[in-house]
Motif scaffolding. Structure first.
Motif, PDB file in Angstrom:
ATOM      1  N   LYS A 196      18.219   0.458  13.782  1.00 43.87           N
ATOM      2  CA  LYS A 196      18.359   1.817  13.402  1.00 43.87           C
ATOM      3  C   LYS A 196      20.128   1.462  12.877  1.00 43.87           C
ATOM      4  CE  LYS A 196      18.937   6.331  15.089  1.00 43.87           C
ATOM      5  NZ  LYS A 196      19.391   7.223  15.968  1.00 43.87           N
ATOM      6  N   ARG A 197      20.982   1.033  13.542  1.00 46.03           N
ATOM      7  CA  ARG A 197      22.313   0.705  12.752  1.00 46.03           C
ATOM      8  C   ARG A 197      22.326  -0.245  12.002  1.00 46.03           C
ATOM      9  NH1 ARG A 197      23.306  -1.639  18.893  1.00 46.03           N
ATOM     10  NH2 ARG A 197      23.734   0.539  19.654  1.00 46.03           N
ATOM     11  N   ARG A 216      24.001   4.609  24.575  1.00 43.08           N
ATOM     12  CA  ARG A 216      22.898   3.713  24.291  1.00 43.08           C
ATOM     13  C   ARG A 216      22.355   4.411  23.530  1.00 43.08           C
ATOM     14  NH1 ARG A 216      19.371   1.831  29.461  1.00 43.08           N
ATOM     15  NH2 ARG A 216      20.240  -0.385  28.450  1.00 43.08           N
ATOM     16  N   GLU A 217      21.945   3.476  22.184  1.00 43.54           N
ATOM     17  CA  GLU A 217      21.077   3.615  21.056  1.00 43.54           C
ATOM     18  C   GLU A 217      19.517   3.238  21.902  1.00 43.54           C
ATOM     19  OE1 GLU A 217      19.602   5.236  18.229  1.00 43.54           O
ATOM     20  OE2 GLU A 217      21.595   4.712  17.152  1.00 43.54           O
ATOM     21  N   ASN A 218      18.536   4.115  21.704  1.00 41.31           N
ATOM     22  CA  ASN A 218      17.263   3.231  21.618  1.00 41.31           C
ATOM     23  C   ASN A 218      16.881   2.207  22.062  1.00 41.31           C
ATOM     24  OD1 ASN A 218      14.566   2.961  21.602  1.00 41.31           O
ATOM     25  ND2 ASN A 218      14.187   3.632  19.585  1.00 41.31           N
ATOM     26  N   PRO A 219      16.866   2.093  24.074  1.00 39.30           N
ATOM     27  CA  PRO A 219      16.315   1.024  23.794  1.00 39.30           C
ATOM     28  C   PRO A 219      15.050   0.299  23.503  1.00 39.30           C
ATOM     29  CG  PRO A 219      16.462   2.808  25.371  1.00 39.30           C
ATOM     30  CD  PRO A 219      16.205   3.909  24.346  1.00 39.30           C
ATOM     31  N   SER A 240      27.496  -6.260  21.302  1.00 38.94           N
ATOM     32  CA  SER A 240      25.748  -5.711  22.486  1.00 38.94           C
ATOM     33  C   SER A 240      26.031  -6.229  23.735  1.00 38.94           C
ATOM     34  CB  SER A 240      24.647  -6.121  21.253  1.00 38.94           C
ATOM     35  OG  SER A 240      24.206  -5.856  20.157  1.00 38.94           O
ATOM     36  N   ALA A 294      17.285  -0.532  17.954  1.00 38.47           N
ATOM     37  CA  ALA A 294      18.494  -0.425  17.784  1.00 38.47           C
ATOM     38  C   ALA A 294      19.469  -1.488  16.786  1.00 38.47           C
ATOM     39  CB  ALA A 294      19.987  -0.701  19.455  1.00 38.47           C
ATOM     40  N   GLY A 339      20.073  -2.136  23.541  1.00 43.32           N
ATOM     41  CA  GLY A 339      20.994  -0.646  22.998  1.00 43.32           C
ATOM     42  C   GLY A 339      22.022   0.042  23.558  1.00 43.32           C
TER      43      GLY A 339
END
Ligand SMILES: NCc1[nH]cc(CCC(=O)O)c1CC(=O)O
Length: 313
Positions: free
Chosen positions: A177-178, A103-106, A83, A174, A201
């Motif tokens: 979500k993952r 980037r995933e949702n930060p 990360s 993030a 993220g």
């Protein structure tokens, strides 16, 4: 040159999130290079072992990265998946970040079994987080709430919430979500409520320097916009001497071809906040980062940081 690489070993931490992230990199790599044989090598870091203290109190740099870096040096592994948030801004000479992925949702997320948001919590409620950044911003906006430490990997933290010790906890969206736990999120904290951590993220792939073929291979996973944003964030942190010991946040995003960068330094009791936002063309991310750093310093950020380092020693 790239096709001469047949086997890759990925260094990862053992937590479910870290393994998910390493598997994701493996899957992305093998979809571009189907001939590749990729293996995960799981290891425990100092940051995983010490879970009875907040990161700011353990001190030191690279709590989640050093053991992975050692496996690159020894040749046991070829790349380390992190990360980005856990990667110190100042890296040792042998290493480089070869690739930063989209980037995933930060954002930070509010997780609770009862309440919808921080605004719904009755005065005196206990909110769990061990991050000085989250703690100071919550204290500034919600002085009636109590902030209590909460460490451990994502599953551990969720378990502590379910055991009933907290009314709500704050986690990075993030990670949830993952791991397929978006359903645990009751609301997102806007960037006005909790400005995200530098790099939150985004995934970073670290390798030894001068590994040209490997770097070329990883360039297929690189995301330029994310890279410009997180590099701007990391420059602010570098210029102010940021680390886990410091309540510093910086977050950049691009809309309509403009990069916005917001920076914040707070006292951990939430009392004094240096805060600014600048914007410009994305390719000017370095200049934008300099402007944000300068303005934060003008607002007394360095004094707040020095004071918070003193308190935590
Ligand atoms: N501090 C640990 C950590 N490192 C990265 C993430 C989430 C994933 C990410 O930011 O990419 C988390 C969990 C959290 O802060 O809630």
């Amino acid at each position: 040159m790239v096709l001469s690489i047949k086997n890759l070993r990925i260094a990862t931490r053992e937590s479910r999130l870290a393994v998910w992230q390493a598997e994701y990199v493996k899957q992305r790599l093998t979809s571009v290079f189907p001939h590749l044989n990729v293996e995960l090598v799981k290891m425990t870091t100092k940051g995983d072992k010490i879970i009875d203290r907040s990161l700011s109190k353990i001190g030191g740099k690279g709590l989640f990265t050093k053991e992975l870096e050692n496996s690159l040096l020894s040749g046991e592994c070829d790349l380390a998946v992190h990360s980005l948030k856990d990667v110190p801004v100042e890296m040792q000479d042998h290493f480089e970040i070869a690739c930063i992925m989209k980037r995933e949702n930060p954002m930070d997320a509010f997780v609770s079994n009862v309440y919808k948001s921080l605004y719904d919590l009755p005065a005196g409620s206990i909110v769990g987080t061990s991050s000085l950044r989250r703690e100071s911003q919550i204290r500034a906006k919600f002085p009636n709430l109590q902030v209590m430490p909460l460490r451990g990997n994502l599953d551990t933290r969720i378990r502590r919430l379910d055991e009933g010790m907290y009314s709500g906890i704050i986690l990075a969206a993030a990670g949830l979500k993952r791991l397929g736990m978006m359903n645990r999120i009751k609301s997102f904290l806007s960037i006005d409520e909790s400005l995200p951590a530098v790099g939150q993220g985004a995934l970073a792939i670290e390798i030894l320097k001068n590994k040209y073929a490997l770097k070329e291979m990883l360039s297929y996973l690189h995301d330029d916009e994310t890279s410009m944003c997180v590099t701007a964030e990391r420059l602010v942190s570098e210029s102010l001497g940021g680390s886990c010991q410091v309540p510093l946040a910086a977050h950049a995003w691009i809309v309509h071809d403009t990069l916005h960068l917001r920076g914040l330094v707070a006292k951990s009791d939430g009392s004094k906040v240096a805060y600014t936002e600048c914007e410009g063309p994305p390719e000017d991310y370095k200049v934008i980062a300099q402007r944000v750093s300068m303005e934060l310093k003008n607002q007394g950020a360095q004094e707040i940081i020095n004071a918070s380092l003193g308190i935590n020693e």
